[in-house]
Design an enzyme around this catalytic site. Structure first.
Site, PDB file in Angstrom:
ATOM      1  N   GLU A 155      11.202  -9.052  -3.881  1.00 26.56           N
ATOM      2  CA  GLU A 155      11.556  -7.785  -3.246  1.00 26.56           C
ATOM      3  C   GLU A 155      12.989  -7.838  -2.722  1.00 26.56           C
ATOM      4  O   GLU A 155      13.769  -6.898  -2.912  1.00 26.56           O
ATOM      5  CB  GLU A 155      10.589  -7.478  -2.097  1.00 26.56           C
ATOM      6  CG  GLU A 155       9.208  -7.055  -2.550  1.00 26.56           C
ATOM      7  CD  GLU A 155       8.253  -6.845  -1.388  1.00 26.56           C
ATOM      8  OE1 GLU A 155       7.416  -5.938  -1.476  1.00 26.56           O
ATOM      9  OE2 GLU A 155       8.329  -7.600  -0.395  1.00 26.56           O
TER      10      GLU A 155
ATOM     11  N   GLY B 289       4.246  -9.075   4.072  1.00 25.22           N
ATOM     12  CA  GLY B 289       2.805  -9.067   4.275  1.00 25.22           C
ATOM     13  C   GLY B 289       2.038  -9.208   2.978  1.00 25.22           C
ATOM     14  O   GLY B 289       0.912  -9.703   2.960  1.00 25.22           O
TER      15      GLY B 289
ATOM     16  N   SER C 124       0.811  -1.219   0.000  1.00 25.32           N
ATOM     17  CA  SER C 124       0.000   0.000   0.000  1.00 25.32           C
ATOM     18  C   SER C 124       0.843   1.268   0.000  1.00 25.32           C
ATOM     19  O   SER C 124       0.494   2.248  -0.667  1.00 25.32           O
ATOM     20  CB  SER C 124      -0.943  -0.004   1.211  1.00 25.32           C
ATOM     21  OG  SER C 124      -0.206  -0.115   2.429  1.00 25.32           O
ATOM     22  N   THR C 125       1.947   1.288   0.728  1.00 20.67           N
ATOM     23  CA  THR C 125       2.788   2.487   0.755  1.00 20.67           C
ATOM     24  C   THR C 125       3.493   2.681  -0.581  1.00 20.67           C
ATOM     25  O   THR C 125       3.557   3.795  -1.116  1.00 20.67           O
ATOM     26  CB  THR C 125       3.822   2.391   1.892  1.00 20.67           C
ATOM     27  OG1 THR C 125       3.169   2.026   3.104  1.00 20.67           O
ATOM     28  CG2 THR C 125       4.516   3.732   2.099  1.00 20.67           C
TER      29      THR C 125
END
EC number: 5.3.1.6
Length: 226
Positions: free
Chosen positions: A106, A99, A31-32
């Site tokens: 990543e 999450g 989300s960020t």
């Protein structure tokens, strides 16, 4: 929730200021990072910023394309700056991520970047890692033996379930995710290595010693950690 979203956006917008014309940018997932990719795309479209993005998930790849960012890969380019979120950040800039079940790619992208910037809201800043369950990506055939091994190490372990379909979450790599609650992790680097030595483990969500900067949105403004 709205307050935290605003703090996430604050951190994300500040991170875009770290991107230079011509950079190849690692695009994290979550989300960020969503805010970061959208703002980076806006500057590409409206200000003529020239960058290419290396996405860490299908989610980030689709968002980058929609935002007008040229997408590339590690096979074609080195990454100048990677920007990603985190679920926990300790004072030594060790992280727990995963999450969004994208932590394997990543970690590959973030660790290969010349500079790795983490963007979070203040709720993700902790004194010690471990309150957030540690994601461990495993090949499906190894799910049960790895789960038993993690439990023998003292963790409470759950196979992550999918909200969009029946059954477990399946990562972009075709694997399952075990969420292992160990409690406080005293030595993140040692734990990261120990978990990755378990046969069947693809990658775990501890990112020890690779972050160069953390940009945190707080109720008192931006906080920069190095």
């Amino acid at each position: 929730m709205e307050v935290f979203m605003n703090l996430k956006k604050m951190a994300a917008l500040r991170a875009v200021d770290e991107i230079d014309d011509g950079d190849v940018v690692g695009l994290g997932t979550g989300s960020t990072t969503h805010y970061f990719i959208e703002e980076l795309g806006r500057r590409v479209r409206e200000e003529g910023l020239e960058v290419m993005g290396v996405p860490t998930s299908y989610q980030s790849m689709f968002l980058a394309a929609e935002s007008g960012i040229k997408v590339t890969s590690l096979a074609e380019h080195d990454v100048d700056v990677a920007v990603d979120g985190a679920d926990e950040v300790d004072p030594d800039l060790n992280l727990i991520k995963g999450g969004g079940a994208a932590h394997t790619l990543e970690k590959i992208v973030d660790s290969s970047a010349a500079s790795f910037i983490v963007i979070v809201d203040e709720s993700k800043l902790v004194e010690r890692l471990g309150a957030f369950p540690l994601p461990v990506e495993v090949i499906p055939a190894a799910c049960r033996p790895v789960k038993l091994k993690l439990e023998s190490m003292g963790a409470s372990v759950n196979i992550r379930s999918s909200e969009g379909k029946d059954g477990p979450v399946v990562t972009d790599n075709g694997n399952f995710v075990l969420d292992a609650a160990f409690g406080v992790i005293d030595d993140p680097g040692a734990m990261e290595s120990r978990l990755n030595n378990i046969p069947g483990v693809v990658e775990n969500g501890i990112f020890a010693g690779i972050a160069d900067m953390v940009i945190a949105g707080t109720s008192e403004g931006l906080k920069i950690l190095r």
